[in-house]
Design a protein around this motif. Structure first.
Motif, PDB file in Angstrom:
ATOM      1  N   VAL A   1       0.838  -1.205   0.000  1.00  0.00           N
ATOM      2  CA  VAL A   1       0.000   0.000   0.000  1.00  0.00           C
ATOM      3  C   VAL A   1       0.871   1.252   0.000  1.00  0.00           C
ATOM      4  CG1 VAL A   1      -1.754   1.271   1.296  1.00  0.00           C
ATOM      5  CG2 VAL A   1      -1.809  -1.228   1.246  1.00  0.00           C
ATOM      6  N   ARG A   2       0.506   2.218  -0.844  1.00  0.00           N
ATOM      7  CA  ARG A   2       1.142   3.548  -0.835  1.00  0.00           C
ATOM      8  C   ARG A   2       0.045   4.563  -0.587  1.00  0.00           C
ATOM      9  NH1 ARG A   2       5.127   4.282  -5.942  1.00  0.00           N
ATOM     10  NH2 ARG A   2       5.542   6.201  -4.774  1.00  0.00           N
ATOM     11  N   GLN A   3       0.252   5.388   0.443  1.00  0.00           N
ATOM     12  CA  GLN A   3      -0.792   6.341   0.814  1.00  0.00           C
ATOM     13  C   GLN A   3      -0.178   7.708   1.088  1.00  0.00           C
ATOM     14  OE1 GLN A   3      -3.161   4.992   4.070  1.00  0.00           O
ATOM     15  NE2 GLN A   3      -4.358   6.858   4.191  1.00  0.00           N
ATOM     16  N   GLU A   4      -0.705   8.713   0.420  1.00  0.00           N
ATOM     17  CA  GLU A   4      -0.257  10.095   0.633  1.00  0.00           C
ATOM     18  C   GLU A   4      -0.728  10.576   1.997  1.00  0.00           C
ATOM     19  OE1 GLU A   4       1.327  12.268  -1.489  1.00  0.00           O
ATOM     20  OE2 GLU A   4       1.513  10.953  -3.229  1.00  0.00           O
ATOM     21  N   THR A   5       0.126  11.361   2.677  1.00  0.00           N
ATOM     22  CA  THR A   5      -0.265  11.956   3.952  1.00  0.00           C
ATOM     23  C   THR A   5      -0.303  13.480   3.799  1.00  0.00           C
ATOM     24  OG1 THR A   5       1.997  12.174   4.783  1.00  0.00           O
ATOM     25  CG2 THR A   5       0.876  10.084   5.193  1.00  0.00           C
ATOM     26  N   THR A   6      -0.767  14.138   4.828  1.00  0.00           N
ATOM     27  CA  THR A   6      -0.904  15.602   4.756  1.00  0.00           C
ATOM     28  C   THR A   6       0.405  16.323   5.048  1.00  0.00           C
ATOM     29  OG1 THR A   6      -1.608  15.609   7.066  1.00  0.00           O
ATOM     30  CG2 THR A   6      -3.338  15.565   5.387  1.00  0.00           C
ATOM     31  N   THR A   7       1.442  15.586   5.423  1.00  0.00           N
ATOM     32  CA  THR A   7       2.710  16.229   5.807  1.00  0.00           C
ATOM     33  C   THR A   7       3.772  16.076   4.710  1.00  0.00           C
ATOM     34  OG1 THR A   7       3.368  14.205   6.949  1.00  0.00           O
ATOM     35  CG2 THR A   7       2.305  15.926   8.265  1.00  0.00           C
ATOM     36  N   SER A   8       3.364  16.156   3.479  1.00  0.00           N
ATOM     37  CA  SER A   8       4.261  16.041   2.313  1.00  0.00           C
ATOM     38  C   SER A   8       5.139  14.797   2.375  1.00  0.00           C
ATOM     39  CB  SER A   8       5.138  17.291   2.165  1.00  0.00           C
ATOM     40  OG  SER A   8       6.090  17.362   3.203  1.00  0.00           O
ATOM     41  N   SER A   9       4.589  13.720   2.883  1.00  0.00           N
ATOM     42  CA  SER A   9       5.288  12.438   2.895  1.00  0.00           C
ATOM     43  C   SER A   9       4.320  11.362   2.416  1.00  0.00           C
ATOM     44  CB  SER A   9       5.811  12.106   4.294  1.00  0.00           C
ATOM     45  OG  SER A   9       4.745  11.879   5.179  1.00  0.00           O
ATOM     46  N   GLU A  10       4.841  10.167   2.265  1.00  0.00           N
ATOM     47  CA  GLU A  10       4.033   9.068   1.768  1.00  0.00           C
ATOM     48  C   GLU A  10       4.268   7.852   2.650  1.00  0.00           C
ATOM     49  OE1 GLU A  10       3.142   7.145  -2.627  1.00  0.00           O
ATOM     50  OE2 GLU A  10       5.162   7.821  -2.158  1.00  0.00           O
ATOM     51  N   MET A  11       3.185   7.202   3.054  1.00  0.00           N
ATOM     52  CA  MET A  11       3.295   5.958   3.825  1.00  0.00           C
ATOM     53  C   MET A  11       3.404   4.818   2.830  1.00  0.00           C
ATOM     54  SD  MET A  11       3.106   7.028   6.920  1.00  0.00           S
ATOM     55  CE  MET A  11       2.616   5.757   8.017  1.00  0.00           C
ATOM     56  N   ILE A  12       4.483   4.027   2.959  1.00  0.00           N
ATOM     57  CA  ILE A  12       4.739   2.941   2.015  1.00  0.00           C
ATOM     58  C   ILE A  12       4.928   1.641   2.782  1.00  0.00           C
ATOM     59  CG2 ILE A  12       6.297   2.077   0.229  1.00  0.00           C
ATOM     60  CD1 ILE A  12       7.050   4.980  -0.346  1.00  0.00           C
ATOM     61  N   GLU A  13       4.255   0.591   2.319  1.00  0.00           N
ATOM     62  CA  GLU A  13       4.410  -0.737   2.910  1.00  0.00           C
ATOM     63  C   GLU A  13       5.403  -1.531   2.067  1.00  0.00           C
ATOM     64  OE1 GLU A  13       1.737  -4.662   4.104  1.00  0.00           O
ATOM     65  OE2 GLU A  13       1.058  -3.306   2.525  1.00  0.00           O
ATOM     66  N   LEU A  14       6.486  -1.989   2.706  1.00  0.00           N
ATOM     67  CA  LEU A  14       7.480  -2.831   2.046  1.00  0.00           C
ATOM     68  C   LEU A  14       7.261  -4.264   2.527  1.00  0.00           C
ATOM     69  CD1 LEU A  14      10.615  -0.563   2.651  1.00  0.00           C
ATOM     70  CD2 LEU A  14       9.069  -0.540   0.681  1.00  0.00           C
ATOM     71  N   ARG A  15       6.904  -5.154   1.618  1.00  0.00           N
ATOM     72  CA  ARG A  15       6.641  -6.546   2.001  1.00  0.00           C
ATOM     73  C   ARG A  15       7.927  -7.356   1.855  1.00  0.00           C
ATOM     74  NH1 ARG A  15       0.738  -7.001  -0.915  1.00  0.00           N
ATOM     75  NH2 ARG A  15      -0.300  -5.575   0.532  1.00  0.00           N
ATOM     76  N   ILE A  16       8.260  -8.076   2.921  1.00  0.00           N
ATOM     77  CA  ILE A  16       9.537  -8.782   2.968  1.00  0.00           C
ATOM     78  C   ILE A  16       9.340 -10.272   3.226  1.00  0.00           C
ATOM     79  CG2 ILE A  16      10.851  -6.749   3.723  1.00  0.00           C
ATOM     80  CD1 ILE A  16      10.634  -7.781   6.599  1.00  0.00           C
ATOM     81  N   CYS A  17      10.345 -11.045   2.856  1.00  0.00           N
ATOM     82  CA  CYS A  17      10.368 -12.475   3.146  1.00  0.00           C
ATOM     83  C   CYS A  17      11.827 -12.904   3.237  1.00  0.00           C
ATOM     84  CB  CYS A  17       9.626 -13.276   2.075  1.00  0.00           C
ATOM     85  SG  CYS A  17      10.442 -13.249   0.460  1.00  0.00           S
ATOM     86  N   THR A  18      12.060 -14.119   3.690  1.00  0.00           N
ATOM     87  CA  THR A  18      13.430 -14.616   3.751  1.00  0.00           C
ATOM     88  C   THR A  18      13.841 -15.106   2.357  1.00  0.00           C
ATOM     89  OG1 THR A  18      12.497 -16.684   4.597  1.00  0.00           O
ATOM     90  CG2 THR A  18      13.468 -15.205   6.189  1.00  0.00           C
TER      91      THR A  18
END
Length: 200
Positions: A97-114
């Protein structure tokens, strides 16, 4: 006095994003949330890291899903109880998920595995074995052509020499089939599981 100040306290000692070109970026100051999932019915660790990206890392680095994440987490006062993936790193396999925030930043989910999970999907075993099942499993996990893991492996000894052929199976599929045929050399138990946790 060193020690826990509150329940759930932890120290994020290291969190680095390593690109496929070898560029390393310290993202520990950007971390919003870390989730690592263990499951006794899952053959590898999975997780997600949510970052507050103010530098447009996705486009500037760029992040394409072939990166690695070196992660080390400790509990204050309990240095031996650590989650250490600074040598055996995680693979970043997907941007969620990538979501814009009100503080000129972006919340990004990085999915990881071994990395063992990705190697499992890329390789197949076509080979015959004549050995105890615990030695076959250890051989598959350590073999450079197959899983090639460098982590600690904990295998309970099994009884009986078996003649087994792997007909072009993925390594984890082959090992899962072996767990159904294994009988413990210690207590004759037929109940085996194949899984990964933070210790190996």
């Amino acid at each position: 006095m060193a020690g826990l100040q509150y329940a759930g306290e932890f120290s994020l000692d290291k969190c680095e994003l390593i690109s496929s070109a070898g560029v390393t970026v310290d993202i520990s100051s950007l971390i919003v949330e870390i989730n690592i999932f263990e499951d006794i019915f899952a053959h590898s660790l999975n997780g997600s890291i949510i970052i507050g990206d103010t530098n447009n890392l996705v486009d500037n680095m760029p992040i394409v899903g072939q990166e690695f994440i070196a992660l080390k987490i400790t509990t204050p006062g309990m240095a031996e109880q650590k989650i250490d993936f600074s040598e055996n790193v995680f693979c970043l396999h997907e941007i969620g998920v990538r979501q814009e925030t009100t503080t000129s930043s972006e919340m990004i989910e990085l999915r990881i595995c071994t990395p063992e999970l990705l190697r499992n999907h890329r390789t197949r075993i076509s080979k015959s074995y004549e050995e105890t099942i615990d030695k076959i499993v250890q051989s598959v996990l350590e073999n450079e052509k197959y899983v090639n893991t460098k982590k600690d492996i904990f295998v309970e000894p099994t009884q009986g020499i078996r003649k087994i052929i792997s007909p072009n199976y993925h390594p984890f599929h082959f090992i899962r089939n072996l767990t159904r045929e294994s009988i413990s050399a210690k207590n004759n138990s037929p109940h085996y599981l194949f899984f990964e946790n933070i210790f190996g």
